[in-house]
Design a protein around this motif. Structure first.
Motif, PDB file in Angstrom:
ATOM      1  N   PHE A 163       0.831  -1.201   0.000  1.00  0.00           N
ATOM      2  CA  PHE A 163       0.000   0.000   0.000  1.00  0.00           C
ATOM      3  C   PHE A 163       0.862   1.246   0.000  1.00  0.00           C
ATOM      4  O   PHE A 163       1.920   1.281   0.621  1.00  0.00           O
ATOM      5  CB  PHE A 163      -0.911   0.022   1.238  1.00  0.00           C
ATOM      6  CG  PHE A 163      -1.875  -1.119   1.297  1.00  0.00           C
ATOM      7  CD1 PHE A 163      -3.059  -1.083   0.574  1.00  0.00           C
ATOM      8  CD2 PHE A 163      -1.604  -2.238   2.063  1.00  0.00           C
ATOM      9  CE1 PHE A 163      -3.959  -2.130   0.622  1.00  0.00           C
ATOM     10  CE2 PHE A 163      -2.491  -3.301   2.118  1.00  0.00           C
ATOM     11  CZ  PHE A 163      -3.672  -3.242   1.395  1.00  0.00           C
ATOM     12  N   THR A 193      -2.940   5.311   2.737  1.00  0.00           N
ATOM     13  CA  THR A 193      -4.010   4.475   2.199  1.00  0.00           C
ATOM     14  C   THR A 193      -4.902   4.025   3.347  1.00  0.00           C
ATOM     15  O   THR A 193      -4.416   3.543   4.370  1.00  0.00           O
ATOM     16  CB  THR A 193      -3.427   3.227   1.493  1.00  0.00           C
ATOM     17  OG1 THR A 193      -2.588   3.647   0.422  1.00  0.00           O
ATOM     18  CG2 THR A 193      -4.534   2.326   0.967  1.00  0.00           C
ATOM     19  N   TYR A 207      -3.733  -8.665  10.091  1.00  0.00           N
ATOM     20  CA  TYR A 207      -2.559  -8.281   9.308  1.00  0.00           C
ATOM     21  C   TYR A 207      -1.280  -8.558  10.078  1.00  0.00           C
ATOM     22  O   TYR A 207      -1.236  -8.400  11.300  1.00  0.00           O
ATOM     23  CB  TYR A 207      -2.566  -6.770   9.019  1.00  0.00           C
ATOM     24  CG  TYR A 207      -3.765  -6.255   8.290  1.00  0.00           C
ATOM     25  CD1 TYR A 207      -3.806  -6.239   6.904  1.00  0.00           C
ATOM     26  CD2 TYR A 207      -4.855  -5.744   8.981  1.00  0.00           C
ATOM     27  CE1 TYR A 207      -4.908  -5.730   6.224  1.00  0.00           C
ATOM     28  CE2 TYR A 207      -5.959  -5.232   8.314  1.00  0.00           C
ATOM     29  CZ  TYR A 207      -5.972  -5.233   6.937  1.00  0.00           C
ATOM     30  OH  TYR A 207      -7.055  -4.716   6.279  1.00  0.00           O
ATOM     31  N   LEU A 224      -6.994   1.444   5.035  1.00  0.00           N
ATOM     32  CA  LEU A 224      -7.167  -0.008   4.989  1.00  0.00           C
ATOM     33  C   LEU A 224      -8.568  -0.407   5.457  1.00  0.00           C
ATOM     34  O   LEU A 224      -9.084  -1.434   5.030  1.00  0.00           O
ATOM     35  CB  LEU A 224      -6.118  -0.706   5.862  1.00  0.00           C
ATOM     36  CG  LEU A 224      -4.661  -0.472   5.492  1.00  0.00           C
ATOM     37  CD1 LEU A 224      -3.749  -1.212   6.469  1.00  0.00           C
ATOM     38  CD2 LEU A 224      -4.383  -0.907   4.061  1.00  0.00           C
ATOM     39  N   THR A 264      -2.435   3.634   6.461  1.00  0.00           N
ATOM     40  CA  THR A 264      -0.981   3.529   6.381  1.00  0.00           C
ATOM     41  C   THR A 264      -0.377   4.928   6.516  1.00  0.00           C
ATOM     42  O   THR A 264      -0.920   5.896   5.990  1.00  0.00           O
ATOM     43  CB  THR A 264      -0.524   2.904   5.054  1.00  0.00           C
ATOM     44  OG1 THR A 264      -0.949   3.738   3.971  1.00  0.00           O
ATOM     45  CG2 THR A 264      -1.072   1.498   4.866  1.00  0.00           C
ATOM     46  N   ARG A 309      -1.833 -10.609   4.933  1.00  0.00           N
ATOM     47  CA  ARG A 309      -3.120 -10.634   5.610  1.00  0.00           C
ATOM     48  C   ARG A 309      -3.780 -11.998   5.487  1.00  0.00           C
ATOM     49  O   ARG A 309      -3.538 -12.754   4.549  1.00  0.00           O
ATOM     50  CB  ARG A 309      -4.025  -9.532   5.105  1.00  0.00           C
ATOM     51  CG  ARG A 309      -4.457  -9.646   3.673  1.00  0.00           C
ATOM     52  CD  ARG A 309      -5.217  -8.411   3.252  1.00  0.00           C
ATOM     53  NE  ARG A 309      -5.812  -8.603   1.935  1.00  0.00           N
ATOM     54  CZ  ARG A 309      -6.498  -7.695   1.281  1.00  0.00           C
ATOM     55  NH1 ARG A 309      -6.679  -6.508   1.825  1.00  0.00           N
ATOM     56  NH2 ARG A 309      -7.013  -7.953   0.099  1.00  0.00           N
TER      57      ARG A 309
END
Length: 188
Positions: A31, A35, A48, A37, A95, A103
């Protein structure tokens, strides 16, 4: 994937058959910085493992965000309450840097629990790590001044100071960015 296995081997020894099953369920994702998630209102579908990067957990507000957690390389991360209950999350996960994660879906984790002994150990360790981080944060908010919280972060998690924008650190400590600036001036 070798880094992931090496990390898990430090937690619990995994035979090749169990590793084959476990690794077959992992999905690698990369990513970009900033970003989202997971957005509040959505159900957390993944547990994760962060191979590289940093992530923050926060409650979005109109004027400012309430940051309550950070996760870094070599750690498990999830909106774990949402993941366990498969109900909507009340917070976002974003992020902060370019991030590489592995993940595992909720259903795949349940499958691993059924088929392996080591899956239970990994699940327990992930849950314990997430719980301990939460308790430590709560205790610091109840027992330390903002300056003490900042100094603790500085000594215990220096990557926070290097990687995290000050406005997020201030929110995490429970103060304004201006108050954090005054603390930083006082202790320099």
């Amino acid at each position: 994937m070798n880094n992931v296995r090496a990390y898990f081997d430090t937690l619990v020894k995994m035979n090749d058959v169990d590793w084959e099953l476990f690794s077959s369920k992992l999905e690698k994702k990369e990513f970009k910085k900033r970003t989202i998630l997971l957005e509040s209102g959505n159900i957390e579908k993944y547990l994760y493992f962060i191979e590289k990067g940093s992530v923050r957990l926060y409650i979005p507000k109109e004027d400012y965000d309430l940051t309550f957690g950070f996760c870094f390389s070599g750690r498990f991360m999830s909106a774990y309450d949402s993941f366990l209950t498969q109900t909507s999350s009340t917070y976002h996960i974003e992020t902060l840097t370019e991030t590489t994660i592995w993940r595992l879906t909720f259903d795949d984790l349940q499958d691993i629990y059924k088929q392996t002994e080591v899956g239970h150990a990994i699940g327990r360790i992930a849950a314990e790590n997430l719980f301990l981080a939460k308790v430590k944060r709560e205790q610091s908010l109840l027992n330390q001044t903002p300056q003490e919280r900042y100094l603790s972060l500085f000594t215990e998690q220096p990557q926070l100071i290097k990687e995290i924008p000050l406005k997020y650190l201030a929110s995490y400590i429970g103060i304004t960015p201006q108050a954090l600036s005054r603390i930083r001036k006082r202790i320099s």
